[in-house]
Scaffold this active site. Structure first.
Site, mmCIF file in Angstrom:
data_model
loop_
_atom_site.group_PDB
_atom_site.id
_atom_site.type_symbol
_atom_site.label_atom_id
_atom_site.label_comp_id
_atom_site.label_asym_id
_atom_site.label_seq_id
_atom_site.Cartn_x
_atom_site.Cartn_y
_atom_site.Cartn_z
ATOM 1 N N HIS A 77 -1.095 -7.647 -6.957
ATOM 2 C CA HIS A 77 0.260 -7.474 -7.468
ATOM 3 C C HIS A 77 0.687 -8.717 -8.253
ATOM 4 C CE1 HIS A 77 1.163 -10.083 -4.042
ATOM 5 N NE2 HIS A 77 2.378 -10.267 -4.541
ATOM 6 N N HIS A 99 -2.612 -7.678 -1.376
ATOM 7 C CA HIS A 99 -2.674 -6.531 -2.283
ATOM 8 C C HIS A 99 -2.522 -7.005 -3.730
ATOM 9 C CE1 HIS A 99 -2.117 -2.037 -2.597
ATOM 10 N NE2 HIS A 99 -1.796 -2.429 -3.828
ATOM 11 N N CYS A 136 0.845 -1.194 0.000
ATOM 12 C CA CYS A 136 0.000 0.000 0.000
ATOM 13 C C CYS A 136 0.886 1.252 0.000
ATOM 14 C CB CYS A 136 -0.909 0.003 1.221
ATOM 15 S SG CYS A 136 -2.287 -1.176 1.121
#
Length: 347
Positions: A169, A167, A73
């Site tokens: 990715h 997240h 983040c």
């Protein structure tokens, strides 16, 4: 697209890819980090002839942190992360815990969006186009490293796959050798060329289009189909209609259409087991030609997308036959998988 290069506190490179040309990226990594120390080593198996990366330092990598401690983040509200900026479009940086490093290659992390709760399928077409530009740029730059023979861009999605950071990715591996799977493809292509005088990748695409039973999605510049001998329960191969060896060679028309085609495939994957099911775990893998090989133009760039979920609540495990002998057993006929993927098309 604007690209900005900077360095993290421990010396690793970080790259911002911005849709806006006027974006300013001057945030400094404020973390007190020690220099990265890796123990990456590549060993060759004398029996199989393939290579194994030994990377003991990865035992200490970040493992399922809470969302408010996510290292991917942006840095904001007093919390520092791998990305010094308070927001970003797409970011690529050297992995802090690389499987390959130095003369053994390079590993990078690609953050598709700053939105922790999104997935790739949630991105806009403009965002996907920017990710494609980042993949292409990294392929071009890593190809210039003397130790790199092949660049592999991929995404692991879902805890079932083994993802340790939630997240959205992906990763890029720059190998110092030609990977075994690519070597097998090149061997098959060479044998096909010798036997027929034609290109294997071209013939595969033509056969699937002519048959139609396993075709999932077609566009003006891209074709997606379930392969005849699919290894995984739901597996789709996405090829550009104009064969090219790697991402660098895609023309503007193919780049423009790719986001629409790829987003539709991902969204179908999330619907294939039913609306009540959790997001589908998958691996998305770009297969590109190795560098410096005389036959590289015969190779066909393509993306392979597959899931280990075979039906609702059940996963496909690589057990004795697959892990011990590399002989896959698929529970879902490819024609059935293709039909289902057509059924869940967007309206």
């Amino acid at each position: 697209m604007k690209k900005t290069s900077t360095r993290l506190a421990d010396g690793r490179e970080l790259l911002y890819y911005d849709a806006r040309d006027d974006a300013v990226r001057d945030a400094v990594d404020q973390r007190p980090l020690d220099p990265v120390a890796t123990a990456s080593e590549v060993r060759r198996d004398p029996l199989l002839g393939d290579f194994v990366a030994i990377a003991s330092h990865r035992q200490g990598r970040t493992y399922h942190p809470p969302a408010d401690e996510c290292p991917l983040c942006p840095s904001r509200d007093g919390r520092l992360s791998e990305i010094p900026a308070a927001d970003y479009d797409v970011v690529v940086f050297e992995n802090r815990f690389p499987s390959l490093a130095g003369p053994a290659g390079r590993c990078e992390v690609v953050c598709f969006t700053s939105d922790h709760d999104a997935s790739f399928a949630d991105l806009t077409e403009e965002q996907v186009a920017l990710v494609l530009e980042a993949w292409t740029d990294r392929t071009a730059e890593l190809a210039e490293l003397p130790q790199v023979k092949q660049v592999f861009c991929f995404e692991n999605r879902g805890a079932e796959i083994g993802v340790t950071l939630g997240h959205p990715h992906g990763q890029i591996y720059a190998y110092p050798f030609v990977t075994p799977r690519t070597a097998l493809m090149r061997r098959s292509a060479a044998e096909h060329r010798a036997a027929t005088g034609r290109n294997l990748f071209d013939d595969l695409v033509e056969r699937e289009l002519a048959d139609g039973a396993r075709t999932v999605l077609t566009g003006e510049h891209w074709v997606a189909f379930v392969p005849y001998a699919a290894h995984w329960p739901y597996e789709v191969h996405l090829h550009p209609r104009r064969r090219v060896p790697d991402l660098r060679a895609l023309d503007d028309a193919a780049r423009t259409e790719f986001p629409q085609i790829y987003l539709e495939l991902l969204r179908r994957f999330d619907r294939v087991f039913g609306a009540a099911e959790p997001p589908t775990p998958y691996i998305a893998a770009w297969h590109q030609a190795p560098f410096g090989e005389p036959d590289r133009d015969d190779f066909g760039l393509h993306l392979e997308l597959f899931t280990i979920r075979r039906t609702s609540g059940k996963l496909k495990f690589l057990a004795g036959s697959e892990s011990g002998m590399s002989v896959f057993i698929n529970d879902v006929p490819p024609e059935t998988a293709a039909e289902r993927l057509r059924e869940v098309a967007s309206e």
